[in-house]
Motif scaffolding. Structure first.
Motif, PDB file in Angstrom:
ATOM      1  N   HIS A 175       0.815  -1.225   0.000  1.00  0.00           N
ATOM      2  CA  HIS A 175       0.000   0.000   0.000  1.00  0.00           C
ATOM      3  C   HIS A 175       0.843   1.267   0.000  1.00  0.00           C
ATOM      4  O   HIS A 175       0.523   2.240   0.692  1.00  0.00           O
ATOM      5  CB  HIS A 175      -0.945   0.019   1.216  1.00  0.00           C
ATOM      6  N   VAL A 176       1.916   1.266  -0.781  1.00  0.00           N
ATOM      7  CA  VAL A 176       2.794   2.440  -0.837  1.00  0.00           C
ATOM      8  C   VAL A 176       2.710   3.156  -2.179  1.00  0.00           C
ATOM      9  O   VAL A 176       3.251   4.261  -2.319  1.00  0.00           O
ATOM     10  CB  VAL A 176       4.264   2.050  -0.552  1.00  0.00           C
ATOM     11  N   MET A 177       2.024   2.562  -3.153  1.00  0.00           N
ATOM     12  CA  MET A 177       1.907   3.190  -4.465  1.00  0.00           C
ATOM     13  C   MET A 177       0.703   2.583  -5.186  1.00  0.00           C
ATOM     14  O   MET A 177       0.279   1.475  -4.877  1.00  0.00           O
ATOM     15  CB  MET A 177       3.192   3.001  -5.274  1.00  0.00           C
ATOM     16  N   GLY A 178       0.160   3.341  -6.144  1.00  0.00           N
ATOM     17  CA  GLY A 178      -0.979   2.844  -6.901  1.00  0.00           C
ATOM     18  C   GLY A 178      -2.262   2.884  -6.076  1.00  0.00           C
ATOM     19  O   GLY A 178      -2.361   3.587  -5.065  1.00  0.00           O
ATOM     20  N   PRO A 179      -3.268   2.104  -6.475  1.00  0.00           N
ATOM     21  CA  PRO A 179      -4.548   2.109  -5.758  1.00  0.00           C
ATOM     22  C   PRO A 179      -4.434   1.635  -4.312  1.00  0.00           C
ATOM     23  O   PRO A 179      -5.228   2.030  -3.461  1.00  0.00           O
ATOM     24  CB  PRO A 179      -5.430   1.172  -6.596  1.00  0.00           C
ATOM     25  N   GLY A 180      -3.439   0.786  -4.035  1.00  0.00           N
ATOM     26  CA  GLY A 180      -3.230   0.337  -2.655  1.00  0.00           C
ATOM     27  C   GLY A 180      -2.858   1.492  -1.737  1.00  0.00           C
ATOM     28  O   GLY A 180      -3.318   1.573  -0.592  1.00  0.00           O
ATOM     29  N   LYS A 181      -2.027   2.396  -2.248  1.00  0.00           N
ATOM     30  CA  LYS A 181      -1.651   3.580  -1.468  1.00  0.00           C
ATOM     31  C   LYS A 181      -2.878   4.440  -1.188  1.00  0.00           C
ATOM     32  O   LYS A 181      -3.078   4.927  -0.067  1.00  0.00           O
ATOM     33  CB  LYS A 181      -0.604   4.393  -2.236  1.00  0.00           C
ATOM     34  N   MET A 182      -3.713   4.633  -2.214  1.00  0.00           N
ATOM     35  CA  MET A 182      -4.901   5.460  -2.060  1.00  0.00           C
ATOM     36  C   MET A 182      -5.850   4.857  -1.026  1.00  0.00           C
ATOM     37  O   MET A 182      -6.422   5.572  -0.200  1.00  0.00           O
ATOM     38  CB  MET A 182      -5.604   5.622  -3.407  1.00  0.00           C
ATOM     39  N   ALA A 183      -6.013   3.525  -1.061  1.00  0.00           N
ATOM     40  CA  ALA A 183      -6.879   2.864  -0.094  1.00  0.00           C
ATOM     41  C   ALA A 183      -6.335   3.024   1.323  1.00  0.00           C
ATOM     42  O   ALA A 183      -7.101   3.238   2.275  1.00  0.00           O
ATOM     43  CB  ALA A 183      -7.015   1.380  -0.450  1.00  0.00           C
ATOM     44  N   ARG A 184      -5.024   2.925   1.459  1.00  0.00           N
ATOM     45  CA  ARG A 184      -4.400   3.094   2.770  1.00  0.00           C
ATOM     46  C   ARG A 184      -4.681   4.482   3.334  1.00  0.00           C
ATOM     47  O   ARG A 184      -4.983   4.648   4.515  1.00  0.00           O
ATOM     48  CB  ARG A 184      -2.895   2.874   2.647  1.00  0.00           C
ATOM     49  N   ARG A 185      -4.624   5.503   2.473  1.00  0.00           N
ATOM     50  CA  ARG A 185      -4.859   6.878   2.923  1.00  0.00           C
ATOM     51  C   ARG A 185      -6.332   7.099   3.270  1.00  0.00           C
ATOM     52  O   ARG A 185      -6.656   7.912   4.136  1.00  0.00           O
ATOM     53  CB  ARG A 185      -4.403   7.873   1.860  1.00  0.00           C
ATOM     54  N   VAL A 186      -7.229   6.372   2.600  1.00  0.00           N
ATOM     55  CA  VAL A 186      -8.650   6.459   2.960  1.00  0.00           C
ATOM     56  C   VAL A 186      -8.851   5.923   4.381  1.00  0.00           C
ATOM     57  O   VAL A 186      -9.537   6.551   5.204  1.00  0.00           O
ATOM     58  CB  VAL A 186      -9.519   5.666   1.958  1.00  0.00           C
ATOM     59  N   ILE A 187      -8.257   4.771   4.674  1.00  0.00           N
ATOM     60  CA  ILE A 187      -8.356   4.198   6.015  1.00  0.00           C
ATOM     61  C   ILE A 187      -7.750   5.149   7.044  1.00  0.00           C
ATOM     62  O   ILE A 187      -8.302   5.348   8.142  1.00  0.00           O
ATOM     63  CB  ILE A 187      -7.653   2.829   6.070  1.00  0.00           C
ATOM     64  N   ASP A 188      -6.610   5.755   6.703  1.00  0.00           N
ATOM     65  CA  ASP A 188      -5.958   6.697   7.616  1.00  0.00           C
ATOM     66  C   ASP A 188      -6.860   7.895   7.902  1.00  0.00           C
ATOM     67  O   ASP A 188      -6.913   8.391   9.034  1.00  0.00           O
ATOM     68  CB  ASP A 188      -4.627   7.175   7.032  1.00  0.00           C
ATOM     69  N   MET A 189      -7.553   8.363   6.860  1.00  0.00           N
ATOM     70  CA  MET A 189      -8.465   9.491   7.045  1.00  0.00           C
ATOM     71  C   MET A 189      -9.598   9.104   7.986  1.00  0.00           C
ATOM     72  O   MET A 189      -9.993   9.884   8.864  1.00  0.00           O
ATOM     73  CB  MET A 189      -9.025   9.937   5.691  1.00  0.00           C
ATOM     74  N   GLY A 190     -10.121   7.899   7.817  1.00  0.00           N
ATOM     75  CA  GLY A 190     -11.170   7.426   8.713  1.00  0.00           C
ATOM     76  C   GLY A 190     -10.691   7.333  10.149  1.00  0.00           C
ATOM     77  O   GLY A 190     -11.406   7.728  11.084  1.00  0.00           O
ATOM     78  N   ASP A 191      -9.472   6.832  10.342  1.00  0.00           N
ATOM     79  CA  ASP A 191      -8.903   6.745  11.695  1.00  0.00           C
ATOM     80  C   ASP A 191      -8.710   8.130  12.298  1.00  0.00           C
ATOM     81  O   ASP A 191      -8.906   8.332  13.503  1.00  0.00           O
ATOM     82  CB  ASP A 191      -7.569   6.001  11.657  1.00  0.00           C
ATOM     83  N   HIS A 192      -8.311   9.088  11.449  1.00  0.00           N
ATOM     84  CA  HIS A 192      -8.129  10.471  11.915  1.00  0.00           C
ATOM     85  C   HIS A 192      -9.451  11.059  12.403  1.00  0.00           C
ATOM     86  O   HIS A 192      -9.513  11.668  13.478  1.00  0.00           O
ATOM     87  CB  HIS A 192      -7.550  11.319  10.788  1.00  0.00           C
ATOM     88  N   VAL A 193     -10.508  10.878  11.631  1.00  0.00           N
ATOM     89  CA  VAL A 193     -11.826  11.383  12.023  1.00  0.00           C
ATOM     90  C   VAL A 193     -12.289  10.686  13.303  1.00  0.00           C
ATOM     91  O   VAL A 193     -12.808  11.325  14.225  1.00  0.00           O
ATOM     92  CB  VAL A 193     -12.846  11.168  10.885  1.00  0.00           C
ATOM     93  N   ARG A 194     -12.069   9.368  13.370  1.00  0.00           N
ATOM     94  CA  ARG A 194     -12.481   8.610  14.556  1.00  0.00           C
ATOM     95  C   ARG A 194     -11.779   9.132  15.810  1.00  0.00           C
ATOM     96  O   ARG A 194     -12.409   9.373  16.845  1.00  0.00           O
ATOM     97  CB  ARG A 194     -12.177   7.122  14.345  1.00  0.00           C
ATOM     98  N   GLU A 195     -10.477   9.310  15.717  1.00  0.00           N
ATOM     99  CA  GLU A 195      -9.720   9.778  16.880  1.00  0.00           C
ATOM    100  C   GLU A 195     -10.113  11.200  17.260  1.00  0.00           C
ATOM    101  O   GLU A 195     -10.177  11.544  18.450  1.00  0.00           O
ATOM    102  CB  GLU A 195      -8.210   9.719  16.570  1.00  0.00           C
ATOM    103  N   GLU A 196     -10.408  12.019  16.268  1.00  0.00           N
ATOM    104  CA  GLU A 196     -10.833  13.397  16.535  1.00  0.00           C
ATOM    105  C   GLU A 196     -12.154  13.405  17.301  1.00  0.00           C
ATOM    106  O   GLU A 196     -12.318  14.174  18.270  1.00  0.00           O
ATOM    107  CB  GLU A 196     -10.982  14.146  15.210  1.00  0.00           C
TER     108      GLU A 196
END
Length: 294
Positions: A175-196
């Motif tokens: 998950h460092v490049m391509g669609p895998g990277k994008m999916a990883r960043r989506v999950i990270d965004m969700g975790d950010h909102v959750r923690e906030e």
């Protein structure tokens, strides 16, 4: 354990996942679902304990809303190409007003992340302006940046396409490049909102606990006595037989000449710049200063 689970509370928050290519967005969302399934157990542990106090736990669930944006451009007076948001719809082509018009749903709209390699730097402001125009200025908009060593997302994608199939597959799985990277960043965004949101809940619980503690102390020892009133100093009325000074606006008499400082030397300064070389002042200082007692 059953009693504890029965007291768990759940909150739902939504994150827009915005792409410019419907097919690639669908691929990214498929990977997101796979990652959510693999990380479900770990995510459950984080969600149910992070905001828990005693047996009262809060679960923050994240729902992703895939959307498709169409960016267009025009040439301005200086000959520069200006990009703008031409359309933004839900993945199935329906309008986003279905989320905006429902007040209960509006309250859950917490963030937006721009995925895919078609975006340009600055496009995130166009999306943010769109949400602000729909009275949703609080939505945090994030554009996935290119990896280190690449100036643009397009440069990164060109490099990714030129990779050896084995290396490309490795980047995808990590998950460092391509669609895998994008999916990883989506999950990270969700975790950010959750923690906030969890942090807001924690702070609210702390504030409520502090209020409850104060109420308990007051109930046991009685209310805290109010501070004794300070004695009021009697105002001295200006002497009408002396020079008095009034407020310029309301003309209320404030003080008389006995309330002025006696160490201020008048005529010490001249404010006429044209005669600044002359020794004799031409515009006498008219300032007055109140004594310390006033």
């Amino acid at each position: 354990a059953a009693a504890t689970m029965a007291q768990d509370k759940s909150e739902l928050h939504r994150v827009f996942v915005v792409g410019c290519n419907r097919q690639r967005l669908t691929k990214i969302m498929e990977i997101v679902k796979e990652m959510e399934t693999c990380e479900a157990d770990e995510a459950d542990i984080i969600r149910t304990t992070a905001a828990g106090v005693g047996t009262d736990a809060i679960t923050i669930d994240i729902e992703y809303l895939p959307c498709v944006a169409r960016m267009d451009s025009y040439e301005n007076e200086d000959g520069d190409n200006v990009r703008y948001l031409a359309a933004l719809v839900y993945q199935d082509g329906t309008s986003l007003t279905q989320f905006f018009d429902d007040e209960d749903v509006r309250e859950t709209l917490s963030g937006a992340i721009l995925v895919g390699y078609e975006w340009h730097s600055g496009d995130e402001s166009q999306i943010a302006n769109y949400f602000a125009a729909n009275n949703l200025p609080h939505i945090e908009v994030e554009l996935v940046p290119p990896n280190h060593g690449f100036e643009t997302l397009q440069d990164e994608m060109s490099h990714f396409k030129s990779l050896d199939p084995r290396v490309k597959e490795e980047h995808l799985s990590n998950h460092v490049m391509g669609p895998g990277k994008m999916a990883r960043r989506v999950i990270d965004m969700g975790d950010h909102v959750r923690e906030e949101k969890l942090e807001i809940i924690r702070n609210l619980k702390k504030a409520n606990a502090a209020v409850s503690s104060d109420l308990a102390v007051n109930a046991e020892h009685g209310p805290i006595q109010e501070a004794e009133e300070q004695p009021q100093v009697e105002r001295r009325i200006p002497d009408p037989n002396k020079t008095r000074y009034a407020c310029r606006k309301c003309r209320f008499m404030l003080l008389d000449e006995d309330d002025l400082r006696d160490d201020h030397v008048k005529n010490l300064h001249s404010f006429n710049k044209r005669n600044y070389q002359k020794l004799k002042p031409t515009a006498a200082c008219q300032s007055i200063f109140c004594s310390d007692s006033v």
